[in-house]
Design a protein around this motif. Structure first.
Motif, PDB file in Angstrom:
ATOM      1  N   GLY A 119       0.817  -1.216   0.000  1.00 15.02           N
ATOM      2  CA  GLY A 119       0.000   0.000   0.000  1.00 15.02           C
ATOM      3  C   GLY A 119       0.843   1.256   0.000  1.00 15.02           C
ATOM      4  O   GLY A 119       0.513   2.248  -0.679  1.00 15.02           O
ATOM      5  N   THR A 120       1.950   1.231   0.740  1.00 13.15           N
ATOM      6  CA  THR A 120       2.827   2.393   0.776  1.00 13.15           C
ATOM      7  C   THR A 120       3.469   2.653  -0.586  1.00 13.15           C
ATOM      8  O   THR A 120       3.523   3.808  -1.066  1.00 13.15           O
ATOM      9  CB  THR A 120       3.917   2.189   1.837  1.00 13.15           C
ATOM     10  OG1 THR A 120       3.300   2.044   3.112  1.00 13.15           O
ATOM     11  CG2 THR A 120       4.858   3.373   1.879  1.00 13.15           C
ATOM     12  N   VAL A 121       3.948   1.596  -1.213  1.00  9.32           N
ATOM     13  CA  VAL A 121       4.602   1.761  -2.512  1.00  9.32           C
ATOM     14  C   VAL A 121       3.607   2.276  -3.548  1.00  9.32           C
ATOM     15  O   VAL A 121       3.926   3.177  -4.348  1.00  9.32           O
ATOM     16  CB  VAL A 121       5.227   0.424  -2.957  1.00  9.32           C
ATOM     17  CG1 VAL A 121       5.702   0.510  -4.404  1.00  9.32           C
ATOM     18  CG2 VAL A 121       6.379   0.060  -2.044  1.00  9.32           C
ATOM     19  N   ILE A 122       2.392   1.729  -3.555  1.00 12.49           N
ATOM     20  CA  ILE A 122       1.391   2.198  -4.518  1.00 12.49           C
ATOM     21  C   ILE A 122       1.037   3.663  -4.261  1.00 12.49           C
ATOM     22  O   ILE A 122       0.891   4.461  -5.198  1.00 12.49           O
ATOM     23  CB  ILE A 122       0.148   1.304  -4.444  1.00 12.49           C
ATOM     24  CG1 ILE A 122       0.479  -0.104  -4.957  1.00 12.49           C
ATOM     25  CG2 ILE A 122      -0.995   1.893  -5.269  1.00 12.49           C
ATOM     26  CD1 ILE A 122      -0.654  -1.087  -4.814  1.00 12.49           C
ATOM     27  N   GLY A 123       0.929   4.018  -2.973  1.00 12.86           N
ATOM     28  CA  GLY A 123       0.643   5.418  -2.655  1.00 12.86           C
ATOM     29  C   GLY A 123       1.751   6.353  -3.108  1.00 12.86           C
ATOM     30  O   GLY A 123       1.490   7.451  -3.633  1.00 12.86           O
ATOM     31  N   LYS A 141       2.508  19.707   1.016  1.00 12.35           N
ATOM     32  CA  LYS A 141       1.516  18.762   0.512  1.00 12.35           C
ATOM     33  C   LYS A 141       2.170  17.431   0.160  1.00 12.35           C
ATOM     34  O   LYS A 141       1.608  16.367   0.376  1.00 12.35           O
ATOM     35  CB  LYS A 141       0.805  19.360  -0.694  1.00 12.35           C
ATOM     36  CG  LYS A 141      -0.331  18.512  -1.222  1.00 12.35           C
ATOM     37  CD  LYS A 141      -1.017  19.181  -2.397  1.00 12.35           C
ATOM     38  CE  LYS A 141      -1.679  20.477  -1.952  1.00 12.35           C
ATOM     39  NZ  LYS A 141      -2.457  21.097  -3.064  1.00 12.35           N
ATOM     40  N   MET A 142       3.400  17.503  -0.397  1.00  9.27           N
ATOM     41  CA  MET A 142       4.114  16.268  -0.709  1.00  9.27           C
ATOM     42  C   MET A 142       4.465  15.501   0.559  1.00  9.27           C
ATOM     43  O   MET A 142       4.345  14.268   0.617  1.00  9.27           O
ATOM     44  CB  MET A 142       5.387  16.589  -1.495  1.00  9.27           C
ATOM     45  CG  MET A 142       6.214  15.354  -1.865  1.00  9.27           C
ATOM     46  SD  MET A 142       7.695  15.753  -2.815  1.00  9.27           S
ATOM     47  CE  MET A 142       6.937  16.276  -4.341  1.00  9.27           C
ATOM     48  N   ALA A 143       4.894  16.206   1.587  1.00  8.52           N
ATOM     49  CA  ALA A 143       5.207  15.540   2.860  1.00  8.52           C
ATOM     50  C   ALA A 143       3.965  14.895   3.445  1.00  8.52           C
ATOM     51  O   ALA A 143       4.014  13.787   3.999  1.00  8.52           O
ATOM     52  CB  ALA A 143       5.792  16.550   3.847  1.00  8.52           C
ATOM     53  N   GLY A 144       2.820  15.592   3.321  1.00 10.82           N
ATOM     54  CA  GLY A 144       1.578  14.991   3.812  1.00 10.82           C
ATOM     55  C   GLY A 144       1.205  13.750   3.045  1.00 10.82           C
ATOM     56  O   GLY A 144       0.713  12.760   3.611  1.00 10.82           O
ATOM     57  N   GLY A 145       1.468  13.758   1.715  1.00 12.43           N
ATOM     58  CA  GLY A 145       1.177  12.572   0.921  1.00 12.43           C
ATOM     59  C   GLY A 145       2.049  11.394   1.310  1.00 12.43           C
ATOM     60  O   GLY A 145       1.584  10.247   1.367  1.00 12.43           O
ATOM     61  N   ILE A 146       3.334  11.657   1.585  1.00 13.07           N
ATOM     62  CA  ILE A 146       4.223  10.579   2.020  1.00 13.07           C
ATOM     63  C   ILE A 146       3.769  10.010   3.365  1.00 13.07           C
ATOM     64  O   ILE A 146       3.771   8.797   3.593  1.00 13.07           O
ATOM     65  CB  ILE A 146       5.677  11.095   2.097  1.00 13.07           C
ATOM     66  CG1 ILE A 146       6.172  11.478   0.710  1.00 13.07           C
ATOM     67  CG2 ILE A 146       6.586  10.050   2.717  1.00 13.07           C
ATOM     68  CD1 ILE A 146       7.548  12.103   0.698  1.00 13.07           C
ATOM     69  N   GLU A 148       0.711   9.936   4.534  1.00  8.89           N
ATOM     70  CA  GLU A 148      -0.483   9.119   4.322  1.00  8.89           C
ATOM     71  C   GLU A 148      -0.121   7.761   3.733  1.00  8.89           C
ATOM     72  O   GLU A 148      -0.723   6.738   4.074  1.00  8.89           O
ATOM     73  CB  GLU A 148      -1.448   9.862   3.402  1.00  8.89           C
ATOM     74  CG  GLU A 148      -2.071  11.101   4.035  1.00  8.89           C
ATOM     75  CD  GLU A 148      -2.993  11.829   3.080  1.00  8.89           C
ATOM     76  OE1 GLU A 148      -3.121  11.356   1.927  1.00  8.89           O
ATOM     77  OE2 GLU A 148      -3.567  12.860   3.477  1.00  8.89           O
ATOM     78  N   ALA A 149       0.881   7.725   2.853  1.00  9.61           N
ATOM     79  CA  ALA A 149       1.289   6.451   2.268  1.00  9.61           C
ATOM     80  C   ALA A 149       1.910   5.526   3.316  1.00  9.61           C
ATOM     81  O   ALA A 149       1.718   4.304   3.286  1.00  9.61           O
ATOM     82  CB  ALA A 149       2.271   6.694   1.121  1.00  9.61           C
ATOM     83  N   LEU A 150       2.656   6.106   4.266  1.00  5.13           N
ATOM     84  CA  LEU A 150       3.297   5.291   5.296  1.00  5.13           C
ATOM     85  C   LEU A 150       2.304   4.734   6.310  1.00  5.13           C
ATOM     86  O   LEU A 150       2.665   3.859   7.105  1.00  5.13           O
ATOM     87  CB  LEU A 150       4.365   6.110   6.014  1.00  5.13           C
ATOM     88  CG  LEU A 150       5.585   6.480   5.163  1.00  5.13           C
ATOM     89  CD1 LEU A 150       6.520   7.364   5.966  1.00  5.13           C
ATOM     90  CD2 LEU A 150       6.302   5.231   4.687  1.00  5.13           C
ATOM     91  N   ILE A 151       1.077   5.235   6.304  1.00  4.43           N
ATOM     92  CA  ILE A 151       0.063   4.707   7.210  1.00  4.43           C
ATOM     93  C   ILE A 151      -0.163   3.216   6.953  1.00  4.43           C
ATOM     94  O   ILE A 151      -0.386   2.436   7.879  1.00  4.43           O
ATOM     95  CB  ILE A 151      -1.242   5.505   7.070  1.00  4.43           C
ATOM     96  CG1 ILE A 151      -1.063   6.913   7.630  1.00  4.43           C
ATOM     97  CG2 ILE A 151      -2.389   4.810   7.786  1.00  4.43           C
ATOM     98  CD1 ILE A 151      -2.268   7.802   7.432  1.00  4.43           C
ATOM     99  N   CYS A 152      -0.105   2.802   5.696  1.00  6.68           N
ATOM    100  CA  CYS A 152      -0.303   1.378   5.372  1.00  6.68           C
ATOM    101  C   CYS A 152       0.779   0.515   6.020  1.00  6.68           C
ATOM    102  O   CYS A 152       0.485  -0.555   6.574  1.00  6.68           O
ATOM    103  CB  CYS A 152      -0.290   1.192   3.858  1.00  6.68           C
ATOM    104  SG  CYS A 152      -1.795   1.711   3.027  1.00  6.68           S
ATOM    105  N   THR A 153       2.027   0.960   5.946  1.00 10.92           N
ATOM    106  CA  THR A 153       3.108   0.183   6.563  1.00 10.92           C
ATOM    107  C   THR A 153       2.930   0.079   8.069  1.00 10.92           C
ATOM    108  O   THR A 153       3.083  -1.008   8.661  1.00 10.92           O
ATOM    109  CB  THR A 153       4.465   0.828   6.238  1.00 10.92           C
ATOM    110  OG1 THR A 153       4.649   0.856   4.824  1.00 10.92           O
ATOM    111  CG2 THR A 153       5.594   0.058   6.871  1.00 10.92           C
ATOM    112  N   ALA A 154       2.583   1.181   8.711  1.00  9.17           N
ATOM    113  CA  ALA A 154       2.365   1.144  10.157  1.00  9.17           C
ATOM    114  C   ALA A 154       1.194   0.240  10.514  1.00  9.17           C
ATOM    115  O   ALA A 154       1.256  -0.537  11.476  1.00  9.17           O
ATOM    116  CB  ALA A 154       2.124   2.564  10.672  1.00  9.17           C
ATOM    117  N   SER A 155       0.118   0.296   9.729  1.00 12.06           N
ATOM    118  CA  SER A 155      -1.046  -0.545  10.015  1.00 12.06           C
ATOM    119  C   SER A 155      -0.721  -2.025   9.839  1.00 12.06           C
ATOM    120  O   SER A 155      -1.147  -2.872  10.631  1.00 12.06           O
ATOM    121  CB  SER A 155      -2.203  -0.151   9.099  1.00 12.06           C
ATOM    122  OG  SER A 155      -2.549   1.210   9.282  1.00 12.06           O
TER     123      SER A 155
END
Length: 221
Positions: A119-123, A141-146, A148-155
């Motif tokens: 999920g992180t890689v796809i994000g 905005k780019m930092a916020g997008g990164i 959000e993508a890392l949320i999948c790894t943490a989950s």
């Protein structure tokens, strides 16, 4: 929602893992697997030789330990090797049922981080494709997008770590139960191999006591 569609398989795995953990905690209670005093009671039944099909059926339905001991009592009139073979065969089936769903729990512990990483890689790919189209724009905005993508790894890690710990815990509990059940089965096997005691009042085959020989009388003067 912040993690995107990659969170969906992680949430499904977390629900399945939670259901398995609750079910295994309930099914692998010691009072359910090995009721206290059952082994002593079954050995008394074996010594008295007062067993019928009803006793064996109720014993097999009582618990996994009862099923194992009932399998030995069902062939109690056979040789020790045949009884031992029946115990080993039944013990494998009982151990397999006690390990039910543990392979699924171990699989969830294994694939949880991989799903999070996917999920992180796809994000990240989607984010960089958007950057290629519209430019860098706002760095925040780019930092916020990164993030959000890392949320999948943490989950994925949050799901996988407890699943792995409890998978090892349940494996250890099943192994301990198998050792205790093996000890109870060996004790019952020794009881079945011992010949029954003679009933009270039964004649005993004892060696004849030697008869006393009369002593010669002393000569009197």
């Amino acid at each position: 929602m912040a993690g995107g569609w990659g969170m969906l398989p992680i949430l499904v795995c977390s629900a399945i893992a939670l259901a398995i953990i609750l079910e295994r905690f309930w099914s692998l209670r010691r009072s359910t697997v090995m009721p206290p005093g059952l082994g002593d009671e079954v050995r008394k039944w074996a010594q008295s030789r007062s067993l019928d099909a009803t006793h064996l059926r109720s014993l097999a339905e009582n618990s996994p330990l009862g099923e194992l001991l009932a399998a030995a009592l069902a062939v109690r009139n056979r040789s020790r090797d045949e009884i031992k073979e029946r115990l080993e065969d039944t013990g494998r089936h009982v151990a397999h049922r006690m390990e039910r769903f543990l392979n699924t729990l171990g699989t969830i512990a294994l694939i949880g981080p991989l799903l999070g990483l996917l999920g992180t890689v796809i994000g990240l790919i989607r984010m960089f494709l958007a950057v290629m189209v519209s430019g860098v724009g706002d760095p925040m905005k780019m930092a916020g997008g990164i993030g959000e993508a890392l949320i999948c790894t943490a989950s994925g890690l949050i799901v996988a770590i407890p699943a792995y710990i409890l998978h090892r815990y349940f494996r250890g509990r099943v192994t301990g139960y198998c050792m205790d059940m093996e000890r109870e089965a060996t004790a019952l096997l020794d009881t079945l191999s011992t010949p029954p005691r003679p009933a009270a009042g039964a004649p005993r085959a004892a060696a004849a006591a030697p008869t006393a020989t009369p002593r010669p009388a002393r000569a009197t003067r």
